[in-house]
Design a protein around this motif. Structure first.
Motif, PDB file in Angstrom:
ATOM      1  N   LYS B 262      26.830   4.678 -28.661  1.00  0.00           N
ATOM      2  CA  LYS B 262      26.851   6.234 -28.794  1.00  0.00           C
ATOM      3  C   LYS B 262      25.506   6.862 -28.849  1.00  0.00           C
ATOM      4  O   LYS B 262      25.225   7.978 -28.395  1.00  0.00           O
ATOM      5  N   ASP B 263      24.407   6.100 -28.659  1.00  0.00           N
ATOM      6  CA  ASP B 263      22.923   6.506 -28.693  1.00  0.00           C
ATOM      7  C   ASP B 263      22.512   6.709 -27.262  1.00  0.00           C
ATOM      8  O   ASP B 263      21.411   7.003 -26.969  1.00  0.00           O
ATOM      9  N   GLY B 264      23.415   6.305 -26.237  1.00  0.00           N
ATOM     10  CA  GLY B 264      23.312   6.543 -24.692  1.00  0.00           C
ATOM     11  C   GLY B 264      23.357   5.444 -23.765  1.00  0.00           C
ATOM     12  O   GLY B 264      23.422   4.074 -24.215  1.00  0.00           O
ATOM     13  N   VAL B 265      23.685   5.958 -22.370  1.00  0.00           N
ATOM     14  CA  VAL B 265      23.748   4.953 -21.535  1.00  0.00           C
ATOM     15  C   VAL B 265      23.119   5.193 -20.457  1.00  0.00           C
ATOM     16  O   VAL B 265      22.519   6.238 -20.341  1.00  0.00           O
ATOM     17  N   VAL B 266      22.930   4.382 -19.418  1.00  0.00           N
ATOM     18  CA  VAL B 266      22.399   4.548 -18.168  1.00  0.00           C
ATOM     19  C   VAL B 266      23.449   4.222 -17.108  1.00  0.00           C
ATOM     20  O   VAL B 266      24.157   3.396 -17.030  1.00  0.00           O
ATOM     21  N   THR B 267      23.803   5.196 -16.295  1.00  0.00           N
ATOM     22  CA  THR B 267      24.996   5.240 -15.425  1.00  0.00           C
ATOM     23  C   THR B 267      24.494   4.865 -14.025  1.00  0.00           C
ATOM     24  O   THR B 267      23.581   6.065 -13.417  1.00  0.00           O
ATOM     25  N   ALA B 268      25.155   4.243 -13.342  1.00  0.00           N
ATOM     26  CA  ALA B 268      24.963   4.075 -11.971  1.00  0.00           C
ATOM     27  C   ALA B 268      25.856   5.322 -11.222  1.00  0.00           C
ATOM     28  O   ALA B 268      26.952   5.279 -11.645  1.00  0.00           O
ATOM     29  N   ASP B 269      25.388   5.890 -10.055  1.00  0.00           N
ATOM     30  CA  ASP B 269      26.215   6.817  -9.425  1.00  0.00           C
ATOM     31  C   ASP B 269      26.279   6.563  -7.735  1.00  0.00           C
ATOM     32  O   ASP B 269      26.900   7.226  -7.161  1.00  0.00           O
ATOM     33  N   TYR B 270      25.939   5.209  -7.387  1.00  0.00           N
ATOM     34  CA  TYR B 270      26.256   4.811  -6.179  1.00  0.00           C
ATOM     35  C   TYR B 270      25.973   5.851  -5.066  1.00  0.00           C
ATOM     36  O   TYR B 270      27.078   6.326  -4.320  1.00  0.00           O
ATOM     37  N   PRO B 271      24.898   6.373  -4.930  1.00  0.00           N
ATOM     38  CA  PRO B 271      24.670   7.172  -3.678  1.00  0.00           C
ATOM     39  C   PRO B 271      24.681   6.643  -2.341  1.00  0.00           C
ATOM     40  O   PRO B 271      23.992   5.616  -2.065  1.00  0.00           O
ATOM     41  N   PHE B 272      25.543   7.165  -1.537  1.00  0.00           N
ATOM     42  CA  PHE B 272      25.609   6.566  -0.095  1.00  0.00           C
ATOM     43  C   PHE B 272      24.653   7.124   0.514  1.00  0.00           C
ATOM     44  O   PHE B 272      24.382   8.509   0.613  1.00  0.00           O
ATOM     45  N   THR B 273      23.512   6.276   1.220  1.00  0.00           N
ATOM     46  CA  THR B 273      22.173   7.029   1.528  1.00  0.00           C
ATOM     47  C   THR B 273      21.973   6.300   2.987  1.00  0.00           C
ATOM     48  O   THR B 273      22.020   5.082   3.444  1.00  0.00           O
ATOM     49  N   LEU B 274      21.561   7.275   3.833  1.00  0.00           N
ATOM     50  CA  LEU B 274      21.238   6.996   5.333  1.00  0.00           C
ATOM     51  C   LEU B 274      19.585   6.575   5.317  1.00  0.00           C
ATOM     52  O   LEU B 274      18.807   7.367   4.498  1.00  0.00           O
ATOM     53  N   LEU B 275      19.456   5.736   6.061  1.00  0.00           N
ATOM     54  CA  LEU B 275      17.991   5.579   6.315  1.00  0.00           C
ATOM     55  C   LEU B 275      17.681   6.413   7.742  1.00  0.00           C
ATOM     56  O   LEU B 275      18.503   6.643   8.622  1.00  0.00           O
ATOM     57  N   THR B 276      16.533   7.129   7.611  1.00  0.00           N
ATOM     58  CA  THR B 276      16.078   8.070   8.657  1.00  0.00           C
ATOM     59  C   THR B 276      15.766   7.329   9.752  1.00  0.00           C
ATOM     60  O   THR B 276      15.847   8.004  10.899  1.00  0.00           O
ATOM     61  N   SER B 277      15.699   5.839   9.991  1.00  0.00           N
ATOM     62  CA  SER B 277      15.692   5.303  11.397  1.00  0.00           C
ATOM     63  C   SER B 277      16.949   5.215  11.968  1.00  0.00           C
ATOM     64  O   SER B 277      16.966   4.581  12.928  1.00  0.00           O
ATOM     65  N   ALA B 278      18.192   5.285  11.255  1.00  0.00           N
ATOM     66  CA  ALA B 278      19.230   5.088  11.870  1.00  0.00           C
ATOM     67  C   ALA B 278      19.476   5.986  13.092  1.00  0.00           C
ATOM     68  O   ALA B 278      19.209   6.986  13.137  1.00  0.00           O
ATOM     69  N   PRO B 279      20.191   5.240  14.173  1.00  0.00           N
ATOM     70  CA  PRO B 279      20.550   6.104  15.208  1.00  0.00           C
ATOM     71  C   PRO B 279      21.433   7.207  14.816  1.00  0.00           C
ATOM     72  O   PRO B 279      21.966   7.342  14.027  1.00  0.00           O
TER      73      PRO B 279
END
Lengths: 358, 544
Positions: B262-279
């Motif tokens: 009840k006093d709190g959680v840490v939540t994963a939000d799974y961001p799909f992230t591109l690398l700037t080096s990608a073609p």
């Protein structure tokens, strides 16, 4: 609807570009071949450009627009070779980019959106009860920046506010979750609005004012811990029912969800009584980019579609108010009682962000 | 700055993990038709429409959704499983550029704290969310008299102190769920009202140390933790993502009560992230994929199939996901606080480790194999200057047990924080002095390792484990059946020591798999390239 977007994009990617070209010709709006225009945009405009109707409208003018998203302030660090335009979410980073790439003239600002705070109803009611906000009905209100900033300065916790104990999630320091002001526009504009209030209603424009406002801005920032780099992520967390009870977003993000007739639950939109308007500014890097900028500004259909995604088209206020008429319970259409703070120049905004994050 | 930039050692570690996970998937899912890459650690060039994605291992449960995404968008995901912290190092160092197009972790919070990462990533798009929660056996909940939606971290701490609650949790240094739990519990027990600071962490140290006396299982990955929990049967609770806990209940009838403190959680939000080096093409494919994943069809499928929470308002969370809200505890805003917390966990707060390395130094190890082993051990030992997680831990008892026809020596050292450099130097010197001779007595040597751990060592209350490294089959001494009998007769608390065998050289996979299975350990593959042995040793650290 989003599924359709996916399918549509897939078709394009699998090689449907040729078909799109044909479709463009058949519509006879343009007799030139489709031009592929590449741009880097703030994340809040991603859904606009992915909208099949936007794709179609652009195609009718001979454009196929490919985008990727980036924090507005991070665009400066990207390699923009082969990019036709950059579309950050405010004028300051746009000016930087225009300067860096020696873009002549004033870059177009097709649409704008004020910064707002979204809250769950429990949090909004507690803020109102304690004088930090004023509600106009169930789903809309005003965040009183003076009292809010005072509470922040004193590190007030939810537990110290009357009425919070009824809600398990309302514990810990009261703060608005914003994005990283070093890289993301909305986070930087939050500091702009807060510093304007803290500086006695004057825009920060010298070292002394930066120093004067630094303690408060740092306070607003450090309590947040790690900050996201784009305004989309904290809004998604909010929608998902996780994350902080108060999140700084663009009005367009909320309006877009409403206009798509999506269920928003107990969301309340709080308009800060002093806020900053985000002017989405298109920096053309090539002739194609320049043509696109002009098109987004002048084309009625594209303006209409921008409204569908929650943006206010520049110089056409009625188009927004008409479309959002059913959602007045959430949206302050005429921004009544909202003062617009000017944005400091890039130099001072950077300095403020740096001090806040240090 | 404590952590080193990613080295080759780390890189190979990821490759090994992939192999292990794929093998695990093959065992548990009985061949679900998933395409398996024969050499997943190898670099592959970008192929149009196929994204090379560095991904958190628990995303393996997204296969159904991703297959559907591929049908709808033509974009295929080729995942390489990794831990969050390893990924952060890999990306920060630039070593991910050109090898991967995107990164899909449970959270980008740690990643973003690493200098040099900001300009390498773009297009962060959260796809779904899941808080780190506590799954507790129903009878334990009843025994403790808990109201599941009222439980706080302080109550959990009190139950542990009273000896009424034990739990399993992944290694925070290697796994995001463990790290998130560490942040939650540090926030909860320090009473921090905002993002954690160094002062909060030091204030809570006493209570945190007590809290971690209840940790009876550790793991480098959340998948193995679930398996070990089920096998052990005597642990009361499991710290893991809400999605993992609910999936266990559905798939294995685990019957865990899922508690979001009840006093709190840490939540994963799974961001799909591109690398700037990608073609360019990869970046466009990434956009198409995320547009699809954020659509109603995929959101509905993912919440129903994986119990993660949707991030679009039109899709309600799957049945079984509680809708009352929780405070989200902020992730530390600076690398120094995050790393300070990890370092405190590793060297002060957690229960210490007692680790036995049963090392094949038979005649066949002579030459290149032995020198690889020595290098690997030297790397593992680290120095006084090593970053968190890259040396033996403070308070750890390390025993090297080289064997040929029999155990040749029993070399034990305890890493005392006051004499750390000397202890690490001594372990490294022992490793350097190893020499090859004799036959291969695997099972007799394992029996000696168990006997060694049975004699009370420097700490009775420790995580015990045995690592078995051999390059051949058992040729002398006790047979497999003898070892089975020996193991069966061990008292239950000693049977809980797992053996982590490493496949190397000409060792017999079936023989080693049997040992891992019997003892509740896990097989690691070091038959890959030059660096795979370092990688295997390194990965196993998460389980010790």
């Amino acid at each position: 609807m989003k599924r359709i977007v996916g399918i549509f994009l897939a078709v394009l990617l699998i090689g449907g570009v040729a078909a799109a070209v044909v479709a463009g010709r058949e519509s006879q709006v343009s007799d030139t071949a489709t031009k592929t225009v590449r741009g880097v945009i703030g994340s809040e405009k991603a859904e606009f450009f992915a909208d099949p109707d936007v794709v179609k409208a652009l195609d009718e003018h001979g454009f196929s627009v490919k985008t990727e998203t980036s924090g507005s302030w991070a665009m400066e660090e990207l390699t923009l070779d082969g990019t036709d335009f950059a579309f950050p979410s405010s004028t300051a980073p746009a000016d930087e980019l225009a300067d860096k790439y020696q873009v002549p003239g004033t870059p177009p600002r097709p649409f704008y959106s004020p910064l707002v705070v979204v809250a769950h109803r429990s949090a909004a009611e507690v803020l109102a009860r304690n004088g930090l906000a004023a509600l106009d009905g169930e789903s809309r209100g005003t965040l009183r920046m003076g009292p809010y900033l005072e509470a922040a300065r004193k590190e007030r916790t939810w537990q110290q506010l009357k009425g919070a104990s009824a809600h398990a999630e309302l514990t810990g320091t009261v703060f608005i979750a914003s994005t990283d002001p070093m890289t993301s526009n909305s986070g930087a504009l939050y500091l702009a609005a807060a510093s304007y209030v803290d500086n006695g209603g004057k825009v920060v424009s010298d070292k002394a004012a930066v120093a004067r406002t630094a303690p408060l801005l740092k306070q607003l920032t450090v309590v947040q811990g790690a900050q996201q780099t784009s305004s989309d992520a904290p809004f998604r967390d909010f929608i998902s029912g996780v994350g902080n009870p108060l999140v700084l977003v663009y009005e367009s993000q909320v309006a877009s969800v409403l206009l798509q007739k999506q269920e928003v639950g107990d969301l309340v939109v709080l308009y800060p009584d002093t806020t900053v308007i985000s002017d989405h500014t298109l920096v053309p890097l090539t002739d194609n980019g320049r043509e696109l900028g002009a098109l987004l500004t002048t084309d009625t259909r594209l303006r209409e579609l921008a409204v569908r995604h929650g943006f206010r088209p520049q110089g056409a206020a009625a188009e927004f108010t008409t479309a959002t008429a059913p959602y007045q319970a959430f949206l302050n259409q005429r921004l009544t009682g909202v003062r617009q703070a000017p944005v400091p120049t890039t130099e001072w905004l950077h300095a403020m962000a740096q001090r806040a994050r240090s | 700055m404590r952590r080193k930039p990613a080295g080759v050692r780390r890189l190979s570690g990821i490759g090994v993990l992939v192999a292990a996970l794929l093998a695990a998937t093959a065992c548990t899912s009985g061949g679900d038709g998933a395409t398996r890459d024969p050499d997943p650690g190898a670099d592959i060039p970008y192929r149009e429409g196929t994204l090379r994605v560095l991904a958190s291992s628990e995303l393996a449960d997204m296969r159904g959704v991703l297959d559907q995404a591929e049908r709808k968008t033509g974009v295929k995901v080729r995942a390489t499983w990794t831990g969050t912290l390893d990924a952060a190092e890999l990306i920060a160092s630039g070593k991910a550029d050109g090898k991967y197009d995107a990164v899909w972790l449970s959270s980008n919070d740690y990643l973003r704290l690493s200098p040099g990462v900001g300009e390498r990533i773009t297009n962060e798009t959260p796809i779904m969310s899941s808080p780190v929660a506590l799954g507790v056996r129903t009878e334990t909940v009843r025994r403790l008299g808990w109201q599941p939606d009222e439980v706080t971290w302080s109550q959990v701490h009190q139950a542990v102190v009273a000896g009424k609650l034990t739990y399993g949790m992944t290694d925070p240094v290697r796994s995001n769920s463990g790290f998130s739990a560490l942040i939650s519990v540090a926030s909860g027990l320090s009473g921090a009202q905002a993002a954690l600071t160094d002062a909060d962490v030091s204030r809570a140290k006493g209570k945190l140390k007590e809290f971690f006396t209840g940790q009876k299982l550790t793991s480098g990955s959340s998948g193995w933790l679930a398996t070990a929990y089920t096998r052990r049967g005597s642990v009361d609770a499991l710290v893991n993502y809400e999605s993992v806990l609910l999936s266990m209940n559905r798939d294995s009838g685990t019957g865990l009560t899922v508690i979001r403190p009840k006093d709190g959680v840490v939540t994963a939000d799974y961001p799909f992230t591109l690398l700037t080096s990608a073609p360019q093409d990869a970046r466009e494919s990434g956009q198409a994929l995320t547009s699809y994943l954020r659509g109603a069809e995929a959101q509905k499928a993912l919440t129903e199939q994986t119990f993660r929470r949707p991030v679009v308002p039109s899709v309600p969370p799957a049945a079984g996901l509680a809708t009352d809200k929780r405070r989200e505890l902020p992730f530390p805003g600076s690398r120094s606080v995050a790393d300070g917390l990890l370092d405190a966990y590793e060297n002060q707060l957690r229960r210490p480790s007692r680790t036995v390395y049963v090392l094949d130094t038979s005649g066949s190890m002579e030459g290149e194999r032995l020198s690889r082993l020595k290098d690997a051990l030297a790397g593992l030992t680290g120095t006084d200057e090593s970053a968190t997680g890259e040396r033996f831990r403070d308070r750890e008892e390390v025993t090297l047990m080289p064997f040929g026809s029999e155990v040749k020596k029993v070399l034990s050292h305890t890493v005392d924080p006051d004499g750390r450099a000397a202890a690490l130097d001594a372990i490294r010197a022992d490793a350097r002095a190893l020499s090859a001779s004799g036959d291969t007595a695997i099972f007799s040597s394992l029996q000696e390792a168990y006997s060694h751990l049975g004699r009370s060592g420097s700490g009775a209350d420790a995580f015990t484990s045995i690592v078995l490294m051999t390059d051949g089959e058992n040729t002398t001494g006790a047979k497999a059946a003898d070892f089975d009998g020996f193991y069966a007769k061990l008292p239950p608390d000693r049977r809980s020591t797992p053996v982590f065998p490493i496949l190397f050289g000409d060792s017999d996979r079936a023989e080693l798999e049997h040992i891992a299975e019997l003892t509740g350990g896990r097989l690691f593959d070091a038959t890959g390239g030059q660096e795979s042995l370092d990688g295997a040793f390194e990965e196993i650290r998460g389980y010790q």
